[in-house]
Design a protein around this motif. Structure first.
Motif, mmCIF file in Angstrom:
data_model
loop_
_atom_site.group_PDB
_atom_site.id
_atom_site.type_symbol
_atom_site.label_atom_id
_atom_site.label_comp_id
_atom_site.label_asym_id
_atom_site.label_seq_id
_atom_site.Cartn_x
_atom_site.Cartn_y
_atom_site.Cartn_z
ATOM 1 N N MET A 1 55.595 73.100 28.953
ATOM 2 C CA MET A 1 54.253 72.522 29.458
ATOM 3 C C MET A 1 53.347 72.818 28.466
ATOM 4 N N VAL A 2 53.178 73.890 27.666
ATOM 5 C CA VAL A 2 52.180 74.061 26.708
ATOM 6 C C VAL A 2 51.962 73.026 25.908
ATOM 7 N N GLU A 3 52.680 71.923 25.484
ATOM 8 C CA GLU A 3 53.060 70.933 24.647
ATOM 9 C C GLU A 3 52.816 69.628 25.312
ATOM 10 N N LYS A 4 53.286 69.521 26.586
ATOM 11 C CA LYS A 4 53.265 68.420 27.542
ATOM 12 C C LYS A 4 52.369 68.552 28.590
ATOM 13 N N LEU A 5 50.934 68.377 28.388
ATOM 14 C CA LEU A 5 50.145 68.671 29.377
ATOM 15 C C LEU A 5 49.988 67.598 30.564
ATOM 16 N N PRO A 6 50.108 68.072 31.695
ATOM 17 C CA PRO A 6 50.154 67.129 33.085
ATOM 18 C C PRO A 6 48.795 66.638 33.181
ATOM 19 N N SER A 7 48.779 65.452 33.953
ATOM 20 C CA SER A 7 47.366 64.898 34.555
ATOM 21 C C SER A 7 47.413 64.931 35.855
ATOM 22 N N LEU A 8 46.237 64.679 36.360
ATOM 23 C CA LEU A 8 45.887 64.605 37.825
ATOM 24 C C LEU A 8 46.659 63.450 38.608
ATOM 25 N N ASP A 9 46.876 62.487 38.054
ATOM 26 C CA ASP A 9 47.710 61.295 38.423
ATOM 27 C C ASP A 9 49.224 61.899 38.796
ATOM 28 N N GLU A 10 49.670 62.771 37.505
ATOM 29 C CA GLU A 10 51.132 63.273 37.724
ATOM 30 C C GLU A 10 51.274 64.196 38.895
ATOM 31 N N VAL A 11 50.136 65.061 39.114
ATOM 32 C CA VAL A 11 50.155 66.076 40.181
ATOM 33 C C VAL A 11 50.213 65.469 41.863
ATOM 34 N N VAL A 12 49.359 64.532 41.747
ATOM 35 C CA VAL A 12 49.491 64.054 43.196
ATOM 36 C C VAL A 12 50.443 62.790 43.553
ATOM 37 N N ALA A 13 51.113 62.342 42.537
ATOM 38 C CA ALA A 13 52.263 61.393 42.802
ATOM 39 C C ALA A 13 53.203 61.632 43.639
ATOM 40 N N PRO A 14 53.730 62.948 43.512
ATOM 41 C CA PRO A 14 54.801 63.270 44.526
ATOM 42 C C PRO A 14 54.287 63.585 45.907
ATOM 43 N N VAL A 15 52.961 64.184 46.008
ATOM 44 C CA VAL A 15 52.540 64.125 47.614
ATOM 45 C C VAL A 15 52.451 62.767 48.095
ATOM 46 N N HIS A 16 52.032 61.983 47.348
ATOM 47 C CA HIS A 16 51.888 60.537 48.044
ATOM 48 C C HIS A 16 53.396 59.915 48.265
ATOM 49 N N ALA A 17 54.210 60.166 47.425
ATOM 50 C CA ALA A 17 55.851 59.896 47.711
ATOM 51 C C ALA A 17 56.294 60.308 48.949
ATOM 52 N N LEU A 18 56.164 61.741 48.820
ATOM 53 C CA LEU A 18 56.788 62.586 49.911
ATOM 54 C C LEU A 18 56.047 62.135 51.283
ATOM 55 N N ALA A 19 54.686 61.979 51.329
ATOM 56 C CA ALA A 19 54.047 61.665 52.604
ATOM 57 C C ALA A 19 54.543 60.171 53.036
ATOM 58 N N ALA A 20 54.654 59.229 52.247
ATOM 59 C CA ALA A 20 55.242 57.814 52.736
ATOM 60 C C ALA A 20 56.670 58.214 53.212
ATOM 61 N N SER A 21 57.710 59.076 52.489
ATOM 62 C CA SER A 21 58.865 59.074 52.959
ATOM 63 C C SER A 21 59.011 60.023 54.344
ATOM 64 N N LEU A 22 58.034 60.672 54.619
ATOM 65 C CA LEU A 22 57.994 61.473 56.046
ATOM 66 C C LEU A 22 57.304 60.494 57.224
ATOM 67 N N GLY A 23 56.565 59.650 56.609
ATOM 68 C CA GLY A 23 55.956 58.808 57.419
ATOM 69 C C GLY A 23 54.866 59.482 58.258
ATOM 70 N N ARG A 24 53.988 60.425 57.783
ATOM 71 C CA ARG A 24 53.037 60.977 58.279
ATOM 72 C C ARG A 24 52.098 61.608 57.255
ATOM 73 N N PRO A 25 50.592 61.851 57.591
ATOM 74 C CA PRO A 25 49.999 62.207 56.573
ATOM 75 C C PRO A 25 50.031 63.675 56.239
ATOM 76 N N VAL A 26 49.926 64.246 55.026
ATOM 77 C CA VAL A 26 49.770 65.517 54.819
ATOM 78 C C VAL A 26 48.424 66.172 55.160
ATOM 79 N N THR A 27 48.443 67.495 55.778
ATOM 80 C CA THR A 27 47.260 67.941 56.025
ATOM 81 C C THR A 27 46.746 69.144 55.498
ATOM 82 N N HIS A 28 47.745 69.695 54.844
ATOM 83 C CA HIS A 28 47.404 71.027 53.979
ATOM 84 C C HIS A 28 48.316 71.184 52.712
ATOM 85 N N ILE A 29 47.636 71.712 51.749
ATOM 86 C CA ILE A 29 48.589 71.987 50.306
ATOM 87 C C ILE A 29 48.723 73.312 50.199
#
Length: 359
Positions: A71-99
């Motif tokens: 991770m020191v060399e492969k820096l993450p982006s905000l898009d990468e951070v939120v992508a799995p949340v959006h994907a999981l919310a779609a899979s669960l079929g309901r909005p996420v309320t808390h992180i």
């Protein structure tokens, strides 16, 4: 009670999280940069205590999975951070309320800040470990029957997937293979739970603890008192060794940073064994402390926490041992995070010298 988390406190929180990271959990500086970027773009995050969670909340943990050295060399982006949340919310079929944080240690205490800010969601003042551990299933929610899957993950290239498995160990095994193929560092979201379950399964006030530890170090420096002693007091632990780093052997294998470090003291030599996090501290055949209790390496003068990838020859360090959440000392928990799980044929040694054996 809720409180507001702004960019001004990120440095202290990240420093305290690096202490709880026990050598692993990723570079706190990188996590702090990501959190500050998200807070600058989206504004402060509201942090809520477990007691304030609605019973029907949908809480997700967000984290980085992989080798901290990568991770020191492969820096993450905000898009990468939120992508799995959006994907999981779609899979669960309901909005996420808390992180929430999967672990309080290292970068995984600050990545959820970035996710919460970018998504406009409140962050829970709690985590799944009270420290850092190297594998996905090694969280207290596993002991409470909370399933890691469906688990969503994403990489910096835009690849996203949702994984469904039979148990949390299989989630770890399959996701780890994907992680290695995706560059040994990915962002994940999982362990969906209600507010009721989160109150039982998570470690309370862990973000507040990170902030308090980090501020305590800075305040001790300013007052010209011993900042290492401040850490020992905050964690109710003890200092077990002091000396100079004389050898570090590490490598990244199967998505983990594994290795050993030797610290030479006045009369003895301490050996640290780690897999992302420090697992065993011993002098010769004398074991001082093992996982699940905390083994923390601090700069001898400044008490700046030193990660396993940051250990270097010649550093003057002091090693602190501290108690973990008491739930980690039950038989089922020790079977999951005790030294035997990592291949060390020895009983678990608590920070205070007590020896216990997993069932």
């Amino acid at each position: 009670m809720s409180w507001e988390l702004s960019a001004s406190v990120v440095a202290d929180l990240a420093r305290g999280a690096a202490v709880l990271g026990t050598g692993g959990g990723g570079d706190p500086y990188i996590g702090a940069l990501l959190a500050r970027q998200a807070l600058a773009e989206h504004g402060p995050v509201t942090v809520v205590g477990l007691e304030d969670l609605p019973d029907d909340a949908l809480v997700l943990t967000v984290a980085m999975m992989g080798a901290p050295t990568v991770m020191v060399e492969k820096l993450p982006s905000l898009d990468e951070v939120v992508a799995p949340v959006h994907a999981l919310a779609a899979s669960l079929g309901r909005p996420v309320t808390h992180i929430a944080c999967a672990e309080a240690g290292g970068v995984n205490s600050t990545i959820p800040i970035a996710a919460a800010a970018a998504l406009g969601l409140p962050l829970v003042d709690a985590d799944g470990m009270g420290r850092a551990f190297p594998e996905l299933q090694m969280v207290l929610p596993t002991l409470y029957g909370v399933t890691a899957s469906p688990l969503a993950f994403a990489d910096e290239k835009g690849n996203t997937a949702v994984l469904s498995t039979v148990d949390n160990t299989w989630t770890e095994r399959i996701a780890r293979v994907a992680c290695v193929e995706m560059g040994c560092s990915i962002m994940i979201a999982g362990f969906a739970m209600s507010g009721t379950t989160a109150r039982d399964a998570l470690v309370p006030a862990s973000l507040s603890a990170c902030l308090s530890i980090g501020r305590g170090i800075v305040d001790a420096r300013a007052a010209k008192t011993d900042p290492v002693a401040a850490v020992v007091e905050a964690l109710r632990g003890r200092e077990v060794f002091a000396g100079k780093v004389v050898d570090v052997e590490r490598g990244t294998t199967a998505g983990f940073a594994r290795g050993n470090a030797r610290i030479e003291g006045t009369d003895d030599t301490l050996t640290l064994s780690f897999q992302n996090e420090h697992l065993i501290a011993r002098t010769g055949d004398d074991v001082l402390v093992t996982t699940p209790d905390l083994i923390i390496v601090l700069d001898a003068e400044s008490a700046e926490p030193i990660t396993t990838e940051g250990l270097r020859y010649g550093q003057r360090v002091r090693v602190v041992a501290a108690p973990s959440d008491e739930r980690w000392h039950g038989p089922e928990a020790l079977a999951m995070v005790g030294p035997g799980y990592f291949g060390y044929e020895m009983p678990s040694h608590r920070f205070d010298g007590t020896v216990e054996v997993a069932a």
